[in-house]
Design a protein around this motif. Structure first.
Motif, short mmCIF file in Angstrom:
data_model
loop_
_atom_site.label_atom_id
_atom_site.label_comp_id
_atom_site.label_asym_id
_atom_site.label_seq_id
_atom_site.Cartn_x
_atom_site.Cartn_y
_atom_site.Cartn_z
N LYS A 515 46.73 43.25 33.37
CA LYS A 515 48.10 43.73 33.39
C LYS A 515 48.17 44.90 34.37
CE LYS A 515 49.42 40.75 30.36
NZ LYS A 515 50.21 39.59 30.81
N ALA A 516 48.85 44.70 35.47
CA ALA A 516 48.83 45.69 36.56
C ALA A 516 50.25 46.03 37.00
CB ALA A 516 48.03 45.14 37.73
N ASP A 517 50.34 47.11 37.78
CA ASP A 517 51.62 47.50 38.37
C ASP A 517 51.86 46.78 39.68
OD1 ASP A 517 52.66 49.89 36.68
OD2 ASP A 517 50.53 50.33 36.98
N LEU A 518 50.78 46.34 40.33
CA LEU A 518 50.89 45.65 41.61
C LEU A 518 49.90 44.51 41.65
CD1 LEU A 518 51.84 45.42 44.58
CD2 LEU A 518 50.08 47.11 45.17
N TYR A 519 50.39 43.34 42.05
CA TYR A 519 49.54 42.17 42.23
C TYR A 519 49.49 41.84 43.72
CZ TYR A 519 49.70 41.45 37.19
OH TYR A 519 49.57 41.61 35.83
N VAL A 520 48.29 41.74 44.25
CA VAL A 520 48.09 41.49 45.67
C VAL A 520 47.41 40.13 45.83
CG1 VAL A 520 47.01 42.29 47.80
CG2 VAL A 520 47.87 43.95 46.14
N PHE A 521 48.08 39.23 46.54
CA PHE A 521 47.53 37.90 46.83
C PHE A 521 47.30 37.80 48.33
CE2 PHE A 521 50.13 37.62 43.03
CZ PHE A 521 49.32 36.96 42.13
N ASP A 522 46.04 37.92 48.73
CA ASP A 522 45.71 37.94 50.15
C ASP A 522 45.40 36.52 50.63
OD1 ASP A 522 44.93 38.47 52.71
OD2 ASP A 522 43.21 39.72 52.18
#
Length: 606
Positions: A515-522
Protein backbone atom coordinates in the motif's frame (compact mmCIF):
# COMPACT_ATOMS: atom_id res chain seq x y z
CA UNK A 1 50.04 -12.57 -25.38
CA UNK A 2 46.33 -12.81 -26.26
CA UNK A 3 43.89 -9.93 -26.02
CA UNK A 4 42.29 -11.55 -22.97
CA UNK A 5 45.65 -11.83 -21.22
CA UNK A 6 46.43 -8.19 -22.03
CA UNK A 7 43.09 -7.15 -20.49
CA UNK A 8 43.90 -9.00 -17.30
CA UNK A 9 47.48 -7.71 -17.16
CA UNK A 10 46.08 -4.18 -17.43
CA UNK A 11 43.69 -4.87 -14.55
CA UNK A 12 46.51 -6.33 -12.47
CA UNK A 13 48.68 -3.29 -13.11
CA UNK A 14 45.97 -1.08 -11.65
CA UNK A 15 45.20 -3.48 -8.79
CA UNK A 16 48.62 -3.50 -7.14
CA UNK A 17 48.69 -2.63 -3.48
CA UNK A 18 50.51 0.52 -2.54
CA UNK A 19 51.33 1.97 0.84
CA UNK A 20 47.84 3.40 1.26
CA UNK A 21 46.33 0.03 0.36
CA UNK A 22 48.43 -1.73 2.98
CA UNK A 23 47.55 0.89 5.57
CA UNK A 24 43.84 0.50 4.80
CA UNK A 25 44.14 -3.30 4.95
CA UNK A 26 45.85 -3.22 8.33
CA UNK A 27 43.31 -0.74 9.69
CA UNK A 28 40.48 -3.00 8.56
CA UNK A 29 42.26 -5.99 10.09
CA UNK A 30 42.42 -4.23 13.47
CA UNK A 31 38.72 -3.41 13.28
CA UNK A 32 37.82 -7.01 12.49
CA UNK A 33 40.00 -8.47 15.25
CA UNK A 34 39.06 -5.96 17.98
CA UNK A 35 35.82 -7.73 19.06
CA UNK A 36 37.70 -10.99 19.62
CA UNK A 37 40.55 -9.91 21.91
CA UNK A 38 39.70 -12.49 24.58
CA UNK A 39 39.48 -15.21 21.97
CA UNK A 40 42.93 -14.23 20.70
CA UNK A 41 44.27 -14.31 24.27
CA UNK A 42 42.90 -17.83 24.69
CA UNK A 43 44.53 -18.84 21.41
CA UNK A 44 47.91 -17.57 22.61
CA UNK A 45 47.68 -19.39 25.96
CA UNK A 46 46.70 -22.70 24.41
CA UNK A 47 49.38 -22.33 21.75
CA UNK A 48 52.04 -21.81 24.43
CA UNK A 49 50.83 -24.99 26.16
CA UNK A 50 51.25 -26.84 22.88
CA UNK A 51 54.78 -25.51 22.32
CA UNK A 52 55.89 -26.15 25.92
CA UNK A 53 54.66 -29.73 25.69
CA UNK A 54 56.45 -30.35 22.40
CA UNK A 55 59.79 -28.91 23.54
CA UNK A 56 59.70 -30.42 27.01
CA UNK A 57 59.44 -34.01 25.74
CA UNK A 58 62.85 -34.13 23.94
CA UNK A 59 64.44 -32.34 26.91
CA UNK A 60 63.09 -34.99 29.29
CA UNK A 61 64.09 -37.72 26.83
CA UNK A 62 67.69 -36.49 26.87
CA UNK A 63 67.67 -36.38 30.69
CA UNK A 64 66.20 -39.88 30.77
CA UNK A 65 69.01 -41.26 28.58
CA UNK A 66 71.80 -39.30 30.25
CA UNK A 67 70.84 -39.98 33.87
CA UNK A 68 68.18 -42.62 34.43
CA UNK A 69 69.31 -45.13 31.82
CA UNK A 70 73.04 -44.51 32.34
CA UNK A 71 72.64 -44.96 36.12
CA UNK A 72 70.08 -47.76 35.71
CA UNK A 73 67.80 -45.90 38.13
CA UNK A 74 64.27 -47.31 37.81
CA UNK A 75 62.70 -44.58 39.95
CA UNK A 76 64.31 -41.82 37.90
CA UNK A 77 63.24 -43.62 34.72
CA UNK A 78 59.62 -43.74 35.93
CA UNK A 79 59.76 -40.10 37.00
CA UNK A 80 60.99 -38.94 33.61
CA UNK A 81 58.38 -41.13 31.90
CA UNK A 82 55.56 -39.58 33.93
CA UNK A 83 56.89 -36.08 33.17
CA UNK A 84 56.93 -36.89 29.43
CA UNK A 85 53.38 -38.23 29.66
CA UNK A 86 52.17 -35.08 31.40
CA UNK A 87 53.94 -32.93 28.79
CA UNK A 88 52.29 -34.94 26.01
CA UNK A 89 48.84 -34.47 27.57
CA UNK A 90 49.41 -30.72 28.08
CA UNK A 91 50.79 -30.31 24.56
CA UNK A 92 47.99 -32.33 22.93
CA UNK A 93 45.32 -30.48 24.90
CA UNK A 94 46.85 -27.14 23.97
CA UNK A 95 47.06 -28.19 20.31
CA UNK A 96 43.39 -29.23 20.15
CA UNK A 97 42.21 -26.14 22.01
CA UNK A 98 44.34 -23.75 19.92
CA UNK A 99 43.08 -25.30 16.67
CA UNK A 100 39.47 -24.99 17.82
CA UNK A 101 39.86 -21.38 18.99
CA UNK A 102 41.77 -20.41 15.85
CA UNK A 103 39.09 -21.95 13.62
CA UNK A 104 36.38 -20.12 15.55
CA UNK A 105 38.28 -16.83 15.40
CA UNK A 106 38.96 -17.08 11.64
CA UNK A 107 35.38 -18.12 10.87
CA UNK A 108 33.96 -15.20 12.88
CA UNK A 109 36.25 -12.67 11.20
CA UNK A 110 35.43 -14.11 7.75
CA UNK A 111 31.72 -13.90 8.52
CA UNK A 112 32.01 -10.30 9.76
CA UNK A 113 33.94 -9.29 6.65
CA UNK A 114 31.35 -10.84 4.32
CA UNK A 115 28.51 -9.17 6.19
CA UNK A 116 30.20 -5.77 6.16
CA UNK A 117 31.02 -5.88 2.44
CA UNK A 118 27.52 -7.11 1.58
CA UNK A 119 25.82 -4.48 3.75
CA UNK A 120 28.01 -1.80 2.20
CA UNK A 121 27.02 -2.97 -1.28
CA UNK A 122 23.39 -2.37 -0.33
CA UNK A 123 24.23 1.24 0.55
CA UNK A 124 26.01 1.99 -2.71
CA UNK A 125 24.23 3.84 -5.47
CA UNK A 126 24.18 2.47 -9.01
CA UNK A 127 27.04 4.73 -10.06
CA UNK A 128 29.07 3.68 -6.99
CA UNK A 129 28.50 0.02 -7.76
CA UNK A 130 29.72 0.40 -11.32
CA UNK A 131 33.22 1.42 -10.26
CA UNK A 132 33.77 -2.05 -8.77
CA UNK A 133 31.73 -4.20 -11.14
CA UNK A 134 29.31 -7.00 -10.32
CA UNK A 135 31.84 -9.81 -10.77
CA UNK A 136 34.40 -8.03 -8.59
CA UNK A 137 31.82 -7.39 -5.85
CA UNK A 138 30.97 -11.10 -5.78
CA UNK A 139 34.67 -11.95 -5.55
CA UNK A 140 35.25 -9.44 -2.75
CA UNK A 141 32.26 -10.69 -0.77
CA UNK A 142 32.96 -14.42 -1.10
CA UNK A 143 36.39 -15.35 -2.44
CA UNK A 144 38.34 -12.51 -0.82
CA UNK A 145 36.68 -13.11 2.56
CA UNK A 146 37.55 -16.82 2.30
CA UNK A 147 41.19 -15.95 1.55
CA UNK A 148 41.31 -13.66 4.60
CA UNK A 149 39.73 -16.38 6.73
CA UNK A 150 42.27 -18.95 5.56
CA UNK A 151 45.10 -16.47 6.06
CA UNK A 152 44.11 -15.94 9.70
CA UNK A 153 43.68 -19.65 10.38
CA UNK A 154 46.91 -20.69 8.69
CA UNK A 155 48.76 -17.69 10.04
CA UNK A 156 47.99 -18.56 13.63
CA UNK A 157 48.30 -22.34 13.40
CA UNK A 158 51.35 -22.42 11.14
CA UNK A 159 53.15 -19.16 11.88
CA UNK A 160 52.19 -18.63 15.52
CA UNK A 161 54.47 -21.36 16.92
CA UNK A 162 57.49 -20.38 14.80
CA UNK A 163 58.99 -17.46 16.77
CA UNK A 164 58.55 -19.09 20.19
CA UNK A 165 59.69 -22.52 18.97
CA UNK A 166 62.80 -21.14 17.29
CA UNK A 167 63.86 -18.96 20.20
CA UNK A 168 63.22 -21.57 22.92
CA UNK A 169 64.73 -24.43 20.90
CA UNK A 170 67.90 -22.41 20.20
CA UNK A 171 68.21 -21.41 23.87
CA UNK A 172 67.81 -25.05 24.92
CA UNK A 173 70.46 -26.04 22.35
CA UNK A 174 72.86 -23.44 23.76
CA UNK A 175 72.15 -24.87 27.20
CA UNK A 176 73.23 -28.30 25.93
CA UNK A 177 76.28 -27.10 24.00
CA UNK A 178 77.23 -23.67 22.58
CA UNK A 179 78.57 -25.18 19.35
CA UNK A 180 75.26 -26.93 18.68
CA UNK A 181 73.39 -23.76 19.56
CA UNK A 182 75.34 -21.82 16.93
CA UNK A 183 74.63 -24.61 14.44
CA UNK A 184 70.86 -24.24 14.96
CA UNK A 185 71.15 -20.47 14.58
CA UNK A 186 72.89 -20.95 11.22
CA UNK A 187 70.25 -23.45 10.08
CA UNK A 188 67.44 -21.09 11.07
CA UNK A 189 69.02 -18.20 9.14
CA UNK A 190 69.46 -20.33 6.02
CA UNK A 191 65.80 -21.40 6.11
CA UNK A 192 64.71 -17.78 6.58
CA UNK A 193 66.69 -16.79 3.48
CA UNK A 194 65.06 -19.59 1.46
CA UNK A 195 61.59 -18.58 2.58
CA UNK A 196 62.33 -14.91 2.00
CA UNK A 197 63.25 -15.66 -1.62
CA UNK A 198 60.10 -17.77 -2.01
CA UNK A 199 57.89 -14.97 -0.70
CA UNK A 200 59.65 -12.40 -2.87
CA UNK A 201 59.00 -14.53 -5.96
CA UNK A 202 55.42 -15.57 -5.23
CA UNK A 203 53.84 -12.59 -3.46
CA UNK A 204 53.19 -10.55 -6.65
CA UNK A 205 51.71 -13.61 -8.33
CA UNK A 206 49.25 -14.11 -5.48
CA UNK A 207 48.05 -10.54 -5.90
CA UNK A 208 47.57 -11.17 -9.62
CA UNK A 209 45.56 -14.34 -8.99
CA UNK A 210 42.75 -12.40 -7.29
CA UNK A 211 42.43 -10.14 -10.34
CA UNK A 212 42.25 -13.22 -12.54
CA UNK A 213 39.43 -14.55 -10.34
CA UNK A 214 37.63 -11.22 -10.84
CA UNK A 215 37.98 -11.55 -14.59
CA UNK A 216 36.78 -15.16 -14.58
CA UNK A 217 33.75 -14.24 -12.47
CA UNK A 218 32.83 -11.41 -14.83
CA UNK A 219 33.18 -13.51 -17.95
CA UNK A 220 31.48 -16.60 -16.55
CA UNK A 221 28.54 -14.54 -15.35
CA UNK A 222 28.35 -12.80 -18.73
CA UNK A 223 28.50 -16.05 -20.71
CA UNK A 224 26.05 -17.99 -18.55
CA UNK A 225 23.55 -15.12 -18.59
CA UNK A 226 23.90 -14.61 -22.35
CA UNK A 227 24.19 -18.26 -23.35
CA UNK A 228 21.10 -18.08 -25.59
CA UNK A 229 22.54 -15.15 -27.54
CA UNK A 230 25.88 -16.93 -27.90
CA UNK A 231 24.16 -20.02 -29.29
CA UNK A 232 21.81 -18.03 -31.51
CA UNK A 233 24.71 -16.31 -33.26
CA UNK A 234 26.95 -19.39 -33.30
CA UNK A 235 29.66 -17.72 -31.19
CA UNK A 236 30.44 -20.75 -28.99
CA UNK A 237 33.95 -21.28 -30.39
CA UNK A 238 35.00 -17.64 -30.12
CA UNK A 239 33.64 -17.22 -26.60
CA UNK A 240 35.23 -20.52 -25.55
CA UNK A 241 38.59 -19.27 -26.82
CA UNK A 242 38.23 -16.00 -24.89
CA UNK A 243 37.33 -17.81 -21.68
CA UNK A 244 40.07 -20.40 -22.21
CA UNK A 245 42.65 -17.62 -22.49
CA UNK A 246 41.62 -16.34 -19.04
CA UNK A 247 41.70 -19.85 -17.57
CA UNK A 248 45.12 -20.49 -19.11
CA UNK A 249 46.49 -17.23 -17.74
CA UNK A 250 45.25 -18.11 -14.26
CA UNK A 251 46.66 -21.64 -14.55
CA UNK A 252 50.03 -20.28 -15.70
CA UNK A 253 50.34 -18.05 -12.61
CA UNK A 254 49.13 -20.83 -10.32
CA UNK A 255 51.77 -23.17 -11.78
CA UNK A 256 54.45 -20.56 -11.11
CA UNK A 257 53.37 -20.40 -7.47
CA UNK A 258 53.37 -24.20 -7.18
CA UNK A 259 56.85 -24.29 -8.70
CA UNK A 260 58.07 -21.89 -6.01
CA UNK A 261 56.41 -24.05 -3.34
CA UNK A 262 57.92 -27.28 -4.67
CA UNK A 263 61.40 -25.75 -4.96
CA UNK A 264 61.17 -24.44 -1.42
CA UNK A 265 59.96 -27.82 -0.14
CA UNK A 266 62.75 -29.72 -1.89
CA UNK A 267 65.36 -27.34 -0.53
CA UNK A 268 63.95 -27.65 2.99
CA UNK A 269 63.78 -31.46 2.94
CA UNK A 270 67.33 -31.61 1.63
CA UNK A 271 68.42 -29.21 4.37
CA UNK A 272 66.67 -31.34 7.02
CA UNK A 273 68.72 -34.37 6.03
CA UNK A 274 71.92 -32.31 5.96
CA UNK A 275 71.18 -30.87 9.40
CA UNK A 276 70.39 -34.25 10.91
CA UNK A 277 73.65 -35.70 9.53
CA UNK A 278 75.61 -32.66 10.72
CA UNK A 279 74.18 -32.90 14.25
CA UNK A 280 75.08 -36.59 14.42
CA UNK A 281 78.60 -35.94 13.09
CA UNK A 282 79.33 -32.87 15.24
CA UNK A 283 77.50 -34.38 18.21
CA UNK A 284 79.58 -37.57 18.06
CA UNK A 285 82.75 -35.47 18.04
CA UNK A 286 81.48 -33.41 21.00
CA UNK A 287 80.51 -36.55 22.94
CA UNK A 288 83.95 -37.99 22.24
CA UNK A 289 85.50 -34.81 23.61
CA UNK A 290 83.27 -35.13 26.74
CA UNK A 291 81.70 -31.75 25.92
CA UNK A 292 78.19 -33.18 25.94
CA UNK A 293 76.34 -36.41 26.70
CA UNK A 294 75.07 -38.86 24.13
CA UNK A 295 71.39 -38.46 25.08
CA UNK A 296 71.57 -34.77 24.21
CA UNK A 297 72.07 -35.64 20.52
CA UNK A 298 68.47 -36.92 20.28
CA UNK A 299 67.20 -33.74 21.93
CA UNK A 300 69.20 -31.55 19.52
CA UNK A 301 67.92 -33.48 16.50
CA UNK A 302 64.35 -33.05 17.80
CA UNK A 303 64.90 -29.31 18.34
CA UNK A 304 66.23 -28.94 14.80
CA UNK A 305 63.40 -30.97 13.29
CA UNK A 306 60.78 -28.95 15.18
CA UNK A 307 62.32 -25.69 13.97
CA UNK A 308 62.43 -26.89 10.37
CA UNK A 309 58.97 -28.47 10.52
CA UNK A 310 57.32 -25.30 11.75
CA UNK A 311 59.35 -23.21 9.32
CA UNK A 312 58.08 -25.41 6.47
CA UNK A 313 54.52 -24.99 7.67
CA UNK A 314 55.06 -21.28 8.02
CA UNK A 315 56.01 -20.92 4.36
CA UNK A 316 52.44 -21.72 3.33
CA UNK A 317 51.07 -19.12 5.72
CA UNK A 318 53.72 -16.56 4.74
CA UNK A 319 52.88 -16.96 1.07
CA UNK A 320 49.21 -16.41 1.92
CA UNK A 321 49.98 -13.12 3.62
CA UNK A 322 50.40 -10.96 0.47
CA UNK A 323 47.26 -12.48 -1.01
CA UNK A 324 45.33 -11.97 2.23
CA UNK A 325 46.61 -8.40 2.45
CA UNK A 326 45.48 -7.78 -1.13
CA UNK A 327 42.02 -9.17 -0.32
CA UNK A 328 41.76 -7.01 2.81
CA UNK A 329 42.78 -3.99 0.76
CA UNK A 330 40.11 -4.76 -1.85
CA UNK A 331 37.49 -5.12 0.88
CA UNK A 332 38.68 -1.86 2.45
CA UNK A 333 38.16 -0.12 -0.90
CA UNK A 334 34.50 -1.09 -0.82
CA UNK A 335 34.02 -0.28 2.85
CA UNK A 336 35.69 3.12 2.55
CA UNK A 337 33.67 4.14 -0.51
CA UNK A 338 31.37 7.06 0.24
CA UNK A 339 27.99 6.53 -1.47
CA UNK A 340 26.86 9.28 -3.80
CA UNK A 341 23.36 8.99 -2.32
CA UNK A 342 23.42 9.70 1.42
CA UNK A 343 20.71 10.19 4.02
CA UNK A 344 20.64 13.56 5.81
CA UNK A 345 21.90 13.65 9.40
CA UNK A 346 18.41 14.61 10.60
CA UNK A 347 15.90 13.24 8.06
CA UNK A 348 12.64 15.08 7.58
CA UNK A 349 9.46 13.11 8.26
CA UNK A 350 6.97 12.54 5.48
CA UNK A 351 3.38 13.52 6.21
CA UNK A 352 0.82 10.78 6.75
CA UNK A 353 -2.92 10.40 7.23
CA UNK A 354 -4.96 13.55 6.66
CA UNK A 355 -1.80 15.65 6.25
CA UNK A 356 -0.83 13.95 2.97
CA UNK A 357 -1.07 16.56 0.16
CA UNK A 358 -2.86 15.94 -3.11
CA UNK A 359 0.38 16.55 -5.01
CA UNK A 360 2.35 13.38 -4.31
CA UNK A 361 5.48 14.28 -6.28
CA UNK A 362 6.75 17.24 -8.24
CA UNK A 363 9.65 17.69 -10.62
CA UNK A 364 10.55 21.31 -9.97
CA UNK A 365 12.74 22.33 -12.92
CA UNK A 366 14.76 19.14 -12.49
CA UNK A 367 17.89 18.43 -14.51
CA UNK A 368 20.11 15.39 -14.24
CA UNK A 369 23.53 14.42 -15.56
CA UNK A 370 25.39 11.15 -15.05
CA UNK A 371 28.79 11.51 -13.40
CA UNK A 372 30.73 10.46 -16.51
CA UNK A 373 28.55 12.35 -19.02
CA UNK A 374 29.37 15.60 -20.83
CA UNK A 375 25.79 16.85 -20.98
CA UNK A 376 22.51 16.51 -19.10
CA UNK A 377 20.30 13.47 -19.61
CA UNK A 378 17.22 15.33 -18.34
CA UNK A 379 16.70 19.06 -18.89
CA UNK A 380 14.53 21.36 -16.75
CA UNK A 381 11.61 18.99 -16.19
CA UNK A 382 8.59 20.61 -14.54
CA UNK A 383 5.46 18.54 -13.86
CA UNK A 384 3.57 16.98 -10.93
CA UNK A 385 2.13 13.58 -9.99
CA UNK A 386 -1.22 13.93 -8.21
CA UNK A 387 -3.17 11.59 -6.01
CA UNK A 388 -5.92 9.73 -7.86
CA UNK A 389 -4.39 10.50 -11.26
CA UNK A 390 -2.39 8.46 -13.76
CA UNK A 391 0.61 10.27 -15.19
CA UNK A 392 2.20 8.61 -18.21
CA UNK A 393 5.66 9.23 -19.64
CA UNK A 394 6.46 8.43 -23.26
CA UNK A 395 9.34 9.24 -25.56
CA UNK A 396 11.85 7.78 -27.92
CA UNK A 397 14.44 5.27 -26.73
CA UNK A 398 17.14 6.99 -24.66
CA UNK A 399 15.00 10.01 -23.84
CA UNK A 400 15.37 9.45 -20.07
CA UNK A 401 12.04 7.83 -19.16
CA UNK A 402 13.50 5.19 -16.80
CA UNK A 403 15.77 7.82 -15.25
CA UNK A 404 12.66 9.65 -14.04
CA UNK A 405 11.50 6.53 -12.21
CA UNK A 406 14.92 5.98 -10.65
CA UNK A 407 15.06 9.59 -9.48
CA UNK A 408 11.74 9.18 -7.67
CA UNK A 409 13.25 6.23 -5.78
CA UNK A 410 16.39 8.29 -5.26
CA UNK A 411 18.64 5.92 -7.14
CA UNK A 412 19.89 9.16 -8.69
CA UNK A 413 19.84 12.69 -7.30
CA UNK A 414 18.93 15.76 -9.34
CA UNK A 415 21.91 17.83 -10.46
CA UNK A 416 19.64 20.82 -10.96
CA UNK A 417 16.28 21.86 -9.52
CA UNK A 418 14.36 19.95 -6.85
CA UNK A 419 12.39 16.72 -6.74
CA UNK A 420 9.66 16.89 -4.10
CA UNK A 421 7.79 13.94 -2.59
CA UNK A 422 4.78 14.72 -0.40
CA UNK A 423 6.06 18.28 -0.15
CA UNK A 424 9.58 17.32 0.99
CA UNK A 425 12.79 17.42 -1.01
CA UNK A 426 13.76 13.76 -1.45
CA UNK A 427 17.31 14.64 -0.37
CA UNK A 428 15.92 15.66 3.04
CA UNK A 429 14.15 12.32 3.59
CA UNK A 430 15.70 8.98 4.56
CA UNK A 431 15.94 6.56 1.65
CA UNK A 432 14.16 3.83 3.61
CA UNK A 433 11.12 5.97 4.40
CA UNK A 434 10.96 7.33 0.84
CA UNK A 435 11.04 3.89 -0.76
CA UNK A 436 8.62 2.54 1.81
CA UNK A 437 6.00 4.97 0.43
CA UNK A 438 6.61 4.04 -3.22
CA UNK A 439 5.81 0.77 -4.98
CA UNK A 440 7.96 0.07 -8.02
CA UNK A 441 7.85 -2.31 -10.97
CA UNK A 442 11.23 -2.20 -12.73
CA UNK A 443 11.73 -2.29 -16.46
CA UNK A 444 13.19 -5.77 -16.16
CA UNK A 445 10.81 -7.95 -14.17
CA UNK A 446 13.25 -9.69 -11.84
CA UNK A 447 12.08 -12.48 -9.55
CA UNK A 448 14.06 -14.25 -6.85
CA UNK A 449 14.47 -17.95 -6.30
CA UNK A 450 11.87 -19.27 -3.87
CA UNK A 451 8.10 -19.44 -4.12
CA UNK A 452 5.56 -17.10 -5.68
CA UNK A 453 4.32 -16.16 -2.20
CA UNK A 454 7.83 -15.28 -1.02
CA UNK A 455 8.34 -13.04 -4.05
CA UNK A 456 5.02 -11.29 -3.58
CA UNK A 457 5.68 -10.70 0.11
CA UNK A 458 8.74 -8.64 -0.84
CA UNK A 459 6.08 -5.95 -1.28
CA UNK A 460 4.75 -6.50 2.25
CA UNK A 461 6.12 -9.21 4.53
CA UNK A 462 2.86 -9.26 6.55
CA UNK A 463 0.51 -9.70 3.61
CA UNK A 464 -2.07 -12.48 3.98
CA UNK A 465 -2.70 -15.13 1.34
CA UNK A 466 -6.02 -13.44 0.50
CA UNK A 467 -4.21 -10.20 -0.22
CA UNK A 468 -1.70 -12.01 -2.41
CA UNK A 469 -4.45 -13.65 -4.44
CA UNK A 470 -6.21 -10.30 -4.83
CA UNK A 471 -3.01 -8.69 -6.13
CA UNK A 472 -2.55 -11.58 -8.58
CA UNK A 473 -6.12 -11.20 -9.84
CA UNK A 474 -5.69 -7.45 -10.38
CA UNK A 475 -2.39 -8.10 -12.18
CA UNK A 476 -4.18 -10.58 -14.49
CA UNK A 477 -1.92 -13.38 -13.25
CA UNK A 478 -4.68 -15.99 -13.47
CA UNK A 479 -2.13 -18.62 -14.52
CA UNK A 480 -1.11 -18.96 -10.84
CA UNK A 481 -4.53 -20.50 -10.10
CA UNK A 482 -3.75 -23.23 -12.61
CA UNK A 483 -0.41 -24.15 -11.01
CA UNK A 484 -0.59 -27.32 -8.85
CA UNK A 485 1.15 -25.60 -5.92
CA UNK A 486 -0.51 -22.19 -6.35
CA UNK A 487 1.26 -19.60 -4.21
CA UNK A 488 3.82 -22.21 -3.19
CA UNK A 489 4.91 -22.83 -6.78
CA UNK A 490 8.68 -22.61 -7.14
CA UNK A 491 10.35 -19.68 -8.87
CA UNK A 492 13.81 -20.18 -10.33
CA UNK A 493 16.47 -17.46 -10.13
CA UNK A 494 15.34 -14.52 -12.22
CA UNK A 495 11.98 -16.22 -12.80
CA UNK A 496 13.30 -18.01 -15.88
CA UNK A 497 10.74 -20.80 -15.48
CA UNK A 498 8.02 -18.29 -16.41
CA UNK A 499 7.47 -16.43 -19.65
CA UNK A 500 8.26 -12.73 -20.00
CA UNK A 501 4.59 -11.75 -19.70
CA UNK A 502 4.10 -13.97 -16.65
CA UNK A 503 7.16 -12.46 -14.95
CA UNK A 504 5.83 -8.96 -15.61
CA UNK A 505 2.44 -9.80 -14.11
CA UNK A 506 4.05 -11.35 -11.03
CA UNK A 507 6.24 -8.24 -10.62
CA UNK A 508 3.13 -6.04 -10.93
CA UNK A 509 1.33 -8.17 -8.33
CA UNK A 510 4.31 -7.79 -5.99
CA UNK A 511 4.02 -4.00 -6.32
CA UNK A 512 0.26 -4.08 -5.70
CA UNK A 513 0.73 -6.00 -2.43
CA UNK A 514 2.28 -2.86 -0.97
CA UNK A 515 0.00 0.00 0.00
CA UNK A 516 1.85 3.05 -1.27
CA UNK A 517 1.36 6.72 -2.07
CA UNK A 518 2.94 6.34 -5.50
CA UNK A 519 3.00 3.39 -7.88
CA UNK A 520 5.69 3.43 -10.57
CA UNK A 521 5.39 1.11 -13.58
CA UNK A 522 8.56 1.37 -15.65
CA UNK A 523 7.60 -0.05 -19.07
CA UNK A 524 5.99 -2.92 -17.17
CA UNK A 525 3.38 -3.86 -19.78
CA UNK A 526 5.72 -4.34 -22.75
CA UNK A 527 5.48 -8.17 -22.75
CA UNK A 528 1.68 -8.22 -22.45
CA UNK A 529 -0.70 -8.70 -25.35
CA UNK A 530 -3.19 -5.91 -26.06
CA UNK A 531 -6.12 -7.75 -24.43
CA UNK A 532 -4.23 -8.42 -21.19
CA UNK A 533 -2.81 -4.87 -21.27
CA UNK A 534 -6.30 -3.37 -21.50
CA UNK A 535 -7.72 -5.64 -18.79
CA UNK A 536 -4.85 -4.84 -16.47
CA UNK A 537 -5.19 -1.09 -16.93
CA UNK A 538 -8.93 -1.33 -16.28
CA UNK A 539 -8.32 -3.28 -13.06
CA UNK A 540 -5.64 -0.86 -11.92
CA UNK A 541 -7.90 2.15 -12.40
CA UNK A 542 -10.13 0.92 -9.59
CA UNK A 543 -7.33 -0.47 -7.42
CA UNK A 544 -5.12 2.65 -7.28
CA UNK A 545 -7.75 5.38 -6.91
CA UNK A 546 -6.23 6.79 -3.71
CA UNK A 547 -2.64 6.92 -4.96
CA UNK A 548 -0.66 8.60 -7.69
CA UNK A 549 0.42 6.41 -10.58
CA UNK A 550 3.39 6.92 -12.89
CA UNK A 551 3.15 4.82 -16.03
CA UNK A 552 6.21 4.68 -18.30
CA UNK A 553 5.49 2.99 -21.61
CA UNK A 554 6.46 2.71 -25.25
CA UNK A 555 2.98 1.96 -26.62
CA UNK A 556 0.48 4.76 -27.06
CA UNK A 557 -2.37 2.30 -26.53
CA UNK A 558 -1.12 1.74 -22.97
CA UNK A 559 -1.14 5.41 -21.97
CA UNK A 560 -3.84 7.06 -24.08
CA UNK A 561 -6.34 7.03 -21.20
CA UNK A 562 -3.91 8.65 -18.71
CA UNK A 563 -4.98 11.85 -16.91
CA UNK A 564 -1.66 13.43 -17.88
CA UNK A 565 0.89 12.40 -20.51
CA UNK A 566 4.46 13.71 -20.28
CA UNK A 567 6.25 13.60 -23.63
CA UNK A 568 10.07 13.54 -23.61
CA UNK A 569 12.32 14.37 -26.52
CA UNK A 570 16.03 13.79 -25.83
CA UNK A 571 15.51 14.48 -22.14
CA UNK A 572 13.50 17.65 -22.68
CA UNK A 573 9.84 18.25 -21.98
CA UNK A 574 8.15 18.25 -25.39
CA UNK A 575 4.59 18.40 -24.07
CA UNK A 576 2.26 17.73 -21.14
CA UNK A 577 -1.45 17.01 -21.49
CA UNK A 578 -4.04 14.42 -22.44
CA UNK A 579 -3.93 12.23 -25.51
CA UNK A 580 -6.27 14.21 -27.77
CA UNK A 581 -4.69 17.52 -26.79
CA UNK A 582 -1.16 16.29 -27.44
CA UNK A 583 -2.08 14.84 -30.83
CA UNK A 584 -3.12 18.36 -31.85
CA UNK A 585 -0.42 20.41 -30.14
CA UNK A 586 2.72 18.24 -29.73
CA UNK A 587 4.60 17.26 -32.92
CA UNK A 588 6.76 14.75 -31.05
CA UNK A 589 3.77 12.91 -29.62
CA UNK A 590 1.92 13.04 -32.93
CA UNK A 591 4.93 11.49 -34.65
CA UNK A 592 4.97 8.64 -32.12
CA UNK A 593 1.25 8.03 -32.64
CA UNK A 594 1.54 8.04 -36.42
CA UNK A 595 4.58 5.72 -36.40
CA UNK A 596 2.75 3.16 -34.26
CA UNK A 597 -0.35 3.38 -36.45
CA UNK A 598 1.81 2.70 -39.50
CA UNK A 599 3.37 -0.31 -37.75
CA UNK A 600 0.02 -2.05 -37.34
CA UNK A 601 -2.52 0.11 -35.58
CA UNK A 602 -0.99 -0.26 -32.13
CA UNK A 603 -1.97 3.24 -31.13
CA UNK A 604 -5.63 2.48 -31.54
CA UNK A 605 -5.64 -1.18 -30.61
CA UNK A 606 -7.23 -2.19 -27.33
Amino acid sequence: MSAGERDVEAEVATASIGREGRRAALALFRELVAPYKWLVAGMVVTLLCDIVGMLYIPTELAALVNTAIAARDADALAGHGVSMLVAAVVGSGGCIASYYLASKFAANVGRDLRVRVYQKSLELAHSDFEQFGTGSMITRTLSDANVVQQMLLMGFIMMGPVPVTCVVAILLAFGVDPVMGRLLVAVTLVILVIFGLAVWRSAPIFVMLQSFIDRMNVRLREYITGVRVIRAFGRESRERERLDSTFESYADRAIRVNLVFSTCDCATFFLMNVVESTILWVGADRVGAHAMQIGSISALIEYAMLIMFFMMMAQFAILQMPRGLACLSRAAQVLSATPVILDPEVPAELPSGDDVPAEVARFDHVSFRFGDADEDTLHNLDFALRRGEVTAVIGNTGSGKSTIAKMLLRFHDATGGRLLFLGRDVRDVSQHELRDRISYVPQRAWLFSGTIAQNLRDGDTKATDERLWHALDVAQASFVHELPDGLDARVSQGGTNFSGGQRQRLAIARALVRKADLYVFDDSFSALDFKTDAALRHALSGELEGAATLLIAQRVSTIRGADQIVVLDEGRLAGVGKHDELVRTCPTYRAIVESQQMEGGEADGE
